[in-house]
Enzyme design. Structure first.
Site, PDB file in Angstrom:
ATOM      1  N   HIS A   4     -15.315  -2.466 -51.232  1.00  0.00           N
ATOM      2  CA  HIS A   4     -14.888  -1.158 -51.775  1.00  0.00           C
ATOM      3  C   HIS A   4     -14.806  -1.170 -53.069  1.00  0.00           C
ATOM      4  O   HIS A   4     -14.491  -1.936 -53.814  1.00  0.00           O
ATOM      5  CB  HIS A   4     -13.977  -0.734 -50.990  1.00  0.00           C
TER       6      HIS A   4
ATOM      7  N   HIS B 262     -10.674   1.846 -55.949  1.00  0.00           N
ATOM      8  CA  HIS B 262     -11.436   2.965 -56.041  1.00  0.00           C
ATOM      9  C   HIS B 262     -11.399   3.691 -57.371  1.00  0.00           C
ATOM     10  O   HIS B 262     -10.404   3.587 -58.061  1.00  0.00           O
ATOM     11  CB  HIS B 262     -10.745   3.889 -54.899  1.00  0.00           C
TER      12      HIS B 262
ATOM     13  N   ASP C  20     -15.900   6.898 -43.538  1.00  0.00           N
ATOM     14  CA  ASP C  20     -15.247   6.215 -44.450  1.00  0.00           C
ATOM     15  C   ASP C  20     -13.727   6.392 -44.470  1.00  0.00           C
ATOM     16  O   ASP C  20     -13.312   7.473 -44.555  1.00  0.00           O
ATOM     17  CB  ASP C  20     -15.748   6.754 -45.968  1.00  0.00           C
ATOM     18  N   HIS C  21     -12.947   5.198 -44.295  1.00  0.00           N
ATOM     19  CA  HIS C  21     -11.573   5.163 -44.629  1.00  0.00           C
ATOM     20  C   HIS C  21     -11.043   6.201 -43.589  1.00  0.00           C
ATOM     21  O   HIS C  21     -10.164   6.953 -43.684  1.00  0.00           O
ATOM     22  CB  HIS C  21     -11.024   5.691 -45.749  1.00  0.00           C
TER      23      HIS C  21
ATOM     24  N   GLY D  24     -16.842   0.232 -55.581  1.00  0.00           N
ATOM     25  CA  GLY D  24     -18.129  -0.366 -56.316  1.00  0.00           C
ATOM     26  C   GLY D  24     -18.221   0.274 -57.568  1.00  0.00           C
ATOM     27  O   GLY D  24     -18.966  -0.103 -58.561  1.00  0.00           O
TER      28      GLY D  24
ATOM     29  N   GLU E 270     -10.481  -2.966 -42.830  1.00  0.00           N
ATOM     30  CA  GLU E 270     -10.093  -3.354 -43.976  1.00  0.00           C
ATOM     31  C   GLU E 270      -8.828  -4.194 -43.714  1.00  0.00           C
ATOM     32  O   GLU E 270      -7.946  -3.897 -42.922  1.00  0.00           O
ATOM     33  CB  GLU E 270      -9.726  -2.116 -44.673  1.00  0.00           C
TER      34      GLU E 270
ATOM     35  N   ASN F 298     -19.829  -0.049 -51.461  1.00  0.00           N
ATOM     36  CA  ASN F 298     -19.504   1.345 -51.460  1.00  0.00           C
ATOM     37  C   ASN F 298     -19.352   1.875 -52.879  1.00  0.00           C
ATOM     38  O   ASN F 298     -18.801   1.421 -53.621  1.00  0.00           O
ATOM     39  CB  ASN F 298     -18.196   1.605 -50.934  1.00  0.00           C
TER      40      ASN F 298
ATOM     41  N   ASN G 111     -18.956   5.624 -54.765  1.00  0.00           N
ATOM     42  CA  ASN G 111     -18.632   7.037 -54.864  1.00  0.00           C
ATOM     43  C   ASN G 111     -18.363   7.735 -56.105  1.00  0.00           C
ATOM     44  O   ASN G 111     -19.305   8.675 -56.732  1.00  0.00           O
ATOM     45  CB  ASN G 111     -17.413   7.323 -53.956  1.00  0.00           C
TER      46      ASN G 111
ATOM     47  N   ASP H  99      -9.211   2.489 -41.308  1.00  0.00           N
ATOM     48  CA  ASP H  99      -8.194   1.752 -42.435  1.00  0.00           C
ATOM     49  C   ASP H  99      -6.911   1.801 -41.938  1.00  0.00           C
ATOM     50  O   ASP H  99      -6.125   3.012 -42.209  1.00  0.00           O
ATOM     51  CB  ASP H  99      -8.929   2.329 -43.884  1.00  0.00           C
TER      52      ASP H  99
END
Ligand code: 13P
Length: 278
Positions: free
Chosen positions: A207, A179, A84-85, A209, A136, A229, A231, A106
């Site tokens: 992203h 985020h 991720d990223h 979410g 992205e 996504n 987290n 990213d």
């Protein structure tokens, strides 16, 4: 089974379903997510950020944890291990070399031309290893004083160029989410999502979410988002549950009991998100 994200996302796009990326922080997180997705018989993308990878010990550790859990727990559902990223071409290559099935590069902070060049480098390395690539475009917002996301959303023209020039398998356009737990006023550009979803063959990734009502996630899905996504929502659910447990069990010292008191919360959160597909 371990797979890259290409087929699972293409299938989901066709069926207007969402595949979730749930971020992992440790062995227990990984186990809970795998068990719940296997129980529900849905494919899953395990997202590992560079920070989480560093915390767990490195790319090989993360890959070993993931692959061993799939084998020892006899996980049958499709699983993709995804960086991720990824902040550099180098970190994407490290993930690919460790056996990750998918990477996100990213470099969205760079001008379009430079972003394209970096992504192209990752794509050519990844293709040889049968690894899928997400990238992205636009920049994700922050919450300002009025509670609005003030990032720069992607636009149709640049996103089409970006996807065409890079050959990526999925694209994460900035559409107004942030985020973390979203406490601000919503500013999601559903019109842009729709335009992108109808103009592009590759699946769209959302992203940030967390903190969004399930109804909002559903609206994003209906507009054409294929991957979401998550987290922070799981982190919040787990930590709330553990803090609650410790209030009445302050004498407990067994880490398995303390950490484990949050497992149900992780699984319930995973199941709640997945339910938007029903
Ligand atoms: P959240 O923390 O808002 O769920 O965002 C996760 C994410 O987008 C990871 O790439």
């Amino acid at each position: 089974m371990l797979v890259n994200s290409k087929k699972m996302l293409q299938k989901a796009k066709k069926e207007n379903q969402v595949v979730f990326q749930f971020n992992i922080n440790n062995l227990e997180w990984t186990r809970c997510i795998l068990e719940e997705c296997d129980r529900l018989k849905v494919p899953v993308i395990l997202g590992a950020s560079e920070g989480a990878i560093k915390y767990m010990g490195g790319y090989d550790v993360v890959a070993s944890i993931c692959f061993s859990l799939i084998s020892d727990l006899n996980i049958k559902t499709d699983v993709c291990l995804h960086l991720d990223h990824g902040s550099s071409v180098e970190s994407c290559k490290q993930a690919i070399d460790a056996g990750f099935n998918s990477v996100m590069i990213d470099t969205s902070h760079l001008p379009l031309k430079d972003n394209i060049e970096k992504v192209q480098e990752v794509v050519s390395y990844a293709k040889n290893a049968n690894v899928s690539v997400e990238a992205e475009i636009g920049s994700m917002g922050q919450i300002n004083q009025e509670g609005l996301s003030i990032g720069t959303n992607a636009n149709l023209k640049d996103t089409l160029t970006f996807v065409k020039e890079t050959g990526i398998d999925s694209v994460a356009p900035s559409v107004g989410t942030v985020h973390g737990i979203y406490k601000g006023k919503l500013n999601i550009d559903y019109k842009l999502i729709k335009e992108l979803a109808t103009s592009l063959k590759v699946p769209l990734v959302l992203h940030g979410g967390s903190g969004l009502d399930l109804e909002i996630l559903k609206k994003c899905k209906e507009a054409g988002i294929t991957k979401i996504n998550i987290n922070s929502d799981i982190q919040e659910a787990w930590s709330k549950s553990v803090k609650e447990y410790l209030k009445t069990n302050s004498e407990v010292i067994d880490p398995r009991k303390i950490i484990g008191s949050g497992f149900k919360a992780i699984k319930d959160m995973v199941a709640a998100k997945i339910n938007i597909n029903n």
